[in-house]
Scaffold this active site. Structure first.
Site: not given
Lengths: 567, 567
Positions: A72, A74, A95, A106, A274, A302, A383, A411
């Site tokens: 999201k 990205t 954020r 992460k 969130a 989220f 992908f 990406w």
């Protein structure tokens, strides 16, 4: 394949002051530099801009999150670059990442691949110090509470009823549940306490919803820190903490400006959780970006059931924002997961899993259309392993829903890879503007409930309309609290539901699009400063732990100051 | 009479990048700005400068502190301005203030009156974030310790023998003594713990003694966090914490540049406690200032028995620094206090009190002359209430000691008020340089003891020579620890004695110049990263508390962002 940090470190960055001055048409003096590639826009400039017309606001949200992630952030960065790529003057609002997850599982959180904001190491580590300031202001209030009690407790705070915990920007499970003030009378009155992670602090939510220093100080003063033995609330203002807290937060309220890998400008500012908070970047950043750019792309935490709902029902409501459209991010892999695919069993992720998993996407699209009246664009992060027939299935589903479906490859390709998405977004924005009769409307988005509805009804509205719960069950204590707050003058607050992000229900194992489930409201928290009531459903962790092999073990810096090991 | 903050806010500051570039002859690109009036000098530039010749180093120290304060930081700033005023190219090196005292009793700590470093609000609040980075690096290690134990404890740390506490930049007595990891198996193994203030962190001492990023990382890795059940030390390196800690501290190691009210340049960098640590600004700042200026004025914490001793025996020893002279700061009021004057009884502060109190000054002067071979200049901070005959008494005493005595009025008059002091300092520096046969010698200052002496003898040397104790008593446990560390390869470390700053003895009520007292070594701490052994004598607080009416109640910020209530 280079990692995110390798791509970021290979980029040639432009100095932020001249870049911002040229691209946003603002004076360099209205920016306060933090190194050569980060800056804060002064609150005076924020004020000066307030008379201008707003640009188009685009919300990036997603299907219900899955373990591999959907991309999201990205997409938010890629779409911003894509809009600039097709000639639309665009800013991005994100954020700030929390340090806790960065040292845990992460890794970094500033986009990925060729769709990143930079300098990524700085953004992921101390950045401009906002989170440090928020943690310190929070803990100053905590120290003043115990100090007040120690020195006579004139306000008659009940040590059993202190609700203000302490915070730290670290995943540290040992601090979840502690006892403080042991060791004798000189150390105060012993009591149970605990630390939350900084992003869970109400001060974080307050900074992210304040529109000015005066508004910030007013909200800080309103914080309820606990209760007397007769259950009267005690506020930060009564402890005379609001002035010093606001002084500590003065700079944190000013939005941070950085650039994408393609030299486009982004505000990265604020980062409330969130779940127990509203999960969006600061209102001041979004409002200011709308004055500075024709298009503003922002994201909410989220999936759309949590992030988009709170974005509209809390942030847009407070700030008078009206998004022009929503971009819903999904991947083939994540949709298959919602259709029951087992990541560990390759055979389980066939076409049926995808067909079943589309139910999750369908539900989110319907929610946004039906309850908020927003046009939706579905964006699929492509992908290499995705099959043409899988894409066709998703496209058929979107056609049935009457929403555009766009493949995006930012990406790998940066803004050029999101050009189609950008064009679809521009069409939606222009249609929205035409419908509302102005180039950018200032009426707030349609909200799910009115301010005047009782708090319990607001919770029921979110649960039944967005989560499609069959029933909402409150504990007797929770019901009593709601009635107390309703009577105490907090009834007009919006609600902020804290539940698992992995399901529409409060049960993380219920993937897809469950219906008729029961939402159990376990606990309520009054955020009198942030001005919302939190309803906690299921287990919500406000202090994460580190995994067995934390990424901290991998993070390093060489003798020349080059950081490695941040993903 | 305007307050310090009012004087500071009325000043017209120069932008730090062009100012530094012009005054220090460095490229603007070697500076990283933090707003328009603060900057960090890059570590690359620090490295590049290392080949240059050193300027003269002047240490500002003081008589034993008294409740009203003596004005040591103010004299450091005033002398720096005074040297520039008489045409000597001079830099100032100061410690960064801690936030804890700022919200407690002390208010700001960036000089006072017309001898201040600015922007004072920034310096006193978050500044460039160094203390936040230090606190976070410290707490990351703490989190990794409990996480390691939680996930199987492969290193077999004994939860009863963890010596690494947590830190926060706040005066918060409730956190002195706590239990962590309560609430069940998911939260780890319960144990006793506590928070110290950030300035008491060993990480602070490490940052302030490191000469490069590589040295920083090496020292961080050496930190001993606790022991196994068989008393084997466990290090941060074994926990794989050193890389991530160094990454967090990368920017904190670069010295911060600001200006005085008169536009002269100062490094304000690092701030270790002067009791359980060595109490001076960073070595890197002092070393770099010596490359950039002909004269460098720096200060050490508390009185000369603690500050000057540690400055020479720890910092100068580690960094190969040789001060040219020491300035000993006193006031008439403080000297009377040492002579037994009772602040609450005006009649008690007559000439006899001053005559008796001069014993404290005499002792400090003799110590510096005799044990370190440094020329001393006594500087009296002049108050309007001081009488001519009182000044004459002090001058007579200094004549007997064969040291110059200078009246200084920089508080009221800025650098011009310290011109006489500056001239006396220049004479001392030139004499020192002539004696050592070069314009600025690079041989380290004479130290009180040799590296090779046993740890216990080093403690005895400080106690008997500097404190003039008659005896040193170790607890059996302390003696055993010293023997253990001596055998464990730490015997070459210098010692850092933590005792009250109010007396030469460990008893804060023994003013003046006590002799023959007994120093009781209560507890020892091994700082294997900072590379010194701390001997705690008497009650030393590593986490202060807030007073009944903390200054936080008075601190405020108005709607335009102007801060008030910092003294």
């Amino acid at each position: 394949m280079p990692t995110d940090i390798e791509i970021a470190q290979a980029a040639s960055l432009q100095k932020i002051l001249p870049l911002a001055s040229r691209r946003l048409d603002i004076q360099e003096d209205s920016l306060s530099p933090f190194g050569h590639y980060k800056a804060k826009l002064s609150l005076e400039e924020v004020q000066r801009l307030s008379g201008r017309k707003d640009g188009h606001l685009i919300l990036v949200t997603a299907i219900s999150p899955t373990p591999p992630g959907e991309g999201k952030t990205t997409t938010t960065v890629g779409l911003g670059d894509g809009l600039n790529h097709i000639g639309k003057q665009t800013m991005i609002c994100l954020r700030e990442p929390s340090l806790g997850p960065c040292f845990g599982m992460k890794g970094g959180a500033a986009g990925g691949g060729h769709a990143q904001v930079v300098p990524m190491e700085d953004i992921n580590l101390h950045f401009t110090g906002d989170f440090h300031a928020i943690g310190l202001a929070h803990n100053l209030l905590a120290a003043l509470i115990d100090n007040h009690i120690h020195h006579g407790n004139a306000l008659r705070l009940d040590v059993r009823r202190i609700t203000w915990r302490r915070v730290i920007d670290m995943n540290d499970r040992a601090l979840r549940d502690i006892t403080v003030a042991l060791g004798g009378p000189g150390n105060g009155y012993p009591r149970q306490d605990g630390f939350d992670i900084v992003v869970a602090s109400e001060v974080m939510a307050i900074v992210c919803l304040s529109t000015s220093l005066a508004d910030l100080k007013r909200r800080l003063g309103n914080i309820v820190v606990g209760y007397t033995a007769t259950k009267q609330p005690v506020t930060a203002r009564e402890l005379k903490a609001d002035g010093a807290m606001a002084a500590l937060l003065k700079d944190a309220l000013a939005p941070n400006l950085v650039q994408t890998l393609e030299g486009n400008l982004a505000f990265v500012h604020g980062g409330p959780f969130a779940n127990i908070a509203h999960g969006c970047n600061s209102l001041i950043a979004t409002q200011t970006a709308l004055k500075l750019a024709d298009y503003v792309v922002t994201e909410a935490g989220f999936g759309a059931d949590l992030g988009a709902e709170k974005f509209i029902d809390i942030k847009c409501r407070k700030g008078g924002l009206k998004p022009a459209c929503a971009v819903l991010v999904a991947t083939v892999r994540a949709l298959k997961y919602h259709g029951g695919a087992d990541a560990k069993k390759p055979g389980s992720d066939g076409p049926q899993a995808l067909a079943d998993g589309l139910a999750n996407l369908r539900r989110h699209v319907e929610n946004i259309q039906r309850h908020y009246g927003l046009p939706v664009i579905v964006s699929i992060n492509r992908f290499d392993s995705d099959l043409i027939e899988e894409m066709a299935m998703i496209e058929r589903c979107c056609t049935e829903l009457d929403v555009p479906c766009v493949l995006a490859t930012h990406w790998a390709d940066g803004g050029a890879g999101a050009a189609d998405l950008a064009r679809a977004v521009v069409r939606a924005c222009e249609r929205s503007a035409a419908l509302s009769g102005s180039s950018a409307s200032s009426a707030p988005a349609a909200a799910l409930y009115a301010d005047a509805e009782p708090l319990a009804d607001k919770i029921r509205a979110v649960a039944t309309k967005i989560y499609r719960a069959g029933d909402v069950v409150f504990t007797p204590k929770a019901l009593a609290q709601l009635q107390e707050w309703q009577a105490g003058g907090y009834g007009h607050f919006p609600v902020c539901i804290a539940k698992t992000q992995y399901s529409f229900s409060a049960d993380p194992t219920l993937r897809g699009a469950p219906v008729g489930h029961t939402l159990h409201v376990r606990e309520l928290r009054l955020n009198a400063g942030a001005e919302f009531v939190v309803a906690i459903c299921g287990d919500i962790m406000t202090m994460p732990g580190l995994p067995k092999v934390p990424s901290a073990e991998r993070i390093d810096v060489d003798d020349a100051g080059r950081i490695s090991g941040l993903f």
